[in-house]
Write an enzyme that holds these catalytic residues in place. Structure first.
Site, PDB file in Angstrom:
ATOM      1  N   THR A  20      -0.867  -0.382   7.508  1.00  0.00           N
ATOM      2  CA  THR A  20       0.387   0.360   7.347  1.00  0.00           C
ATOM      3  C   THR A  20       1.311   0.195   8.544  1.00  0.00           C
ATOM      4  OG1 THR A  20      -0.620   2.013   5.891  1.00  0.00           O
ATOM      5  CG2 THR A  20       1.378   2.674   7.049  1.00  0.00           C
ATOM      6  N   THR A  97      -5.485   2.044   8.293  1.00  0.00           N
ATOM      7  CA  THR A  97      -6.334   3.207   8.527  1.00  0.00           C
ATOM      8  C   THR A  97      -7.449   3.363   7.498  1.00  0.00           C
ATOM      9  OG1 THR A  97      -4.842   4.657   7.278  1.00  0.00           O
ATOM     10  CG2 THR A  97      -4.454   4.454   9.651  1.00  0.00           C
ATOM     11  N   ASP A  98      -7.367   2.668   6.363  1.00  0.00           N
ATOM     12  CA  ASP A  98      -8.407   2.806   5.341  1.00  0.00           C
ATOM     13  C   ASP A  98      -9.794   2.551   5.913  1.00  0.00           C
ATOM     14  OD1 ASP A  98      -6.613   3.442   3.380  1.00  0.00           O
ATOM     15  OD2 ASP A  98      -6.691   1.501   2.351  1.00  0.00           O
TER      16      ASP A  98
END
Length: 334
Positions: A20, A97-98
């Protein structure tokens, strides 16, 4: 004008993996974002970084966090080990961030240097109001060149908090404060732009590179009334992690199958709760209690969550560790 002489500033390597923090709207499509920004773009959005360190920028990958693979992270760790030995002061890794908590932990297992490694990202892409990527990147660079952060292993910098890789978890799907360390708390904070640490952790035992053997390890979560249909499929694996109820319990019908699996492959017992430890002998109500399962040969995962236990087991198997070495490693990491 350069704000301070180049020779007086430490050096830091920034590796961009995508995510992101590197996403922007696509030129075609339905308005959704995808990884498009390079490391140079990320740093250009934070001019203040130039006062902190002399940066080397590399676009290592440009993918969503969900697309990263074990081999990608092993390649990052190899590079970090080489660069640390060559004298780089610190490292920053930007990514999605996943999988950030898992990447940080796997790097912590594989990285052998003393120079700080700080992983960060963003919950809001660069085109959103209140984008958090620039502040997180600045905090990460400041931490990466801090002498206080040396030999602390891999850290995560997010929302002015610093977390140890072994404890950090993503606990919210969209909040800018998505990361926390259940049961431990942040290891430090950014205060007036400077990292301040509350406590230090000893380094975890390392897993040696290369990870050149192939292995498949999956997580199986216990749920109310589950018949354990996936236990049959687990026979094709090289390792299994059980995300058990509470302190290490599963449906009674699972117990014989898990014992059979544990006689052939490493099976690690963890808790699905998110904090706390698997016990060793408090409950002895028969099949499916922690006493029963450990007696059947399952490995006690202690306080390790199932996702990180999977990474430790997978790294050990791929590095060629045998059953005795795996048992010892989990005992040391507890």
């Amino acid at each position: 004008m350069d704000p301070s002489p180049r020779a007086q500033r430490p050096t830091a390597l920034v590796l961009s993996l995508g995510g992101t923090i590197a996403m922007a709207a696509q030129e075609t499509g339905h308005g959704g974002v995808a990884p498009r920004l390079a490391a140079e773009d990320l740093v250009a959005a934070v001019p203040e970084i130039a006062e902190v360190a002399v940066l080397e920028l590399r676009d290592f990958r440009k993918v969503p966090g969900a697309w990263l693979e074990i081999d990608d992270i092993a390649a990052v760790a190899k590079l970090l080990n080489e660069q640390a030995a060559a004298g780089t002061t610190g490292f920053v890794i930007t990514q999605g961030t996943d999988t950030l908590e898992e990447v940080a932990y796997l790097l912590d297992l594989l990285y052998e240097g003393a120079a700080p490694v700080v992983v960060t990202g963003a919950m809001r892409n660069a085109q959103m109001a209140g984008a958090d990527g620039p502040a997180n990147l600045l905090a990460a660079v400041r931490t990466a060149v801090s002498t206080q952060a040396r030999d602390m292993g891999v850290l995560v910098a997010f929302a002015d908090e610093l977390h140890a890789a072994r404890h950090v978890q993503k606990t919210h799907s969209t909040s800018p404060s998505a990361f926390s360390s259940p049961g431990a708390g942040p290891i430090g904070h950014l205060v007036e732009g400077q990292p301040r640490f509350h406590f230090a952790l000893g380094r975890s035992p390392h897993v040696a590179l290369p990870l050149d053997r192939r292995a498949s390890v999956e997580v199986l979560e216990a749920t109310l009334g589950s018949e354990g249909a996936f236990l049959q499929a687990a026979k094709s694996l090289e390792g299994l992690v059980v995300a058990a109820f509470g302190a290490g319990h599963v449906p009674q019908t699972w117990a014989p199958q898990l014992g059979d699996l544990a006689s052939r492959i490493p099976v690690v017992l963890t808790s699905r709760t998110g904090a706390g430890s698997v016990l060793t002998g408090t409950y002895d109500f028969g099949p499916g209690s922690e006493t029963d399962l450990l007696g059947r040969g399952l490995i006690n995962g202690g306080h390790m969550g199932p996702r990180k236990a999977r990474l430790l087991l997978l790294a050990l198997l791929r590095s060629g560790a045998d059953q005795a070495a795996i048992q010892a490693a989990f005992a040391a990491h507890r």
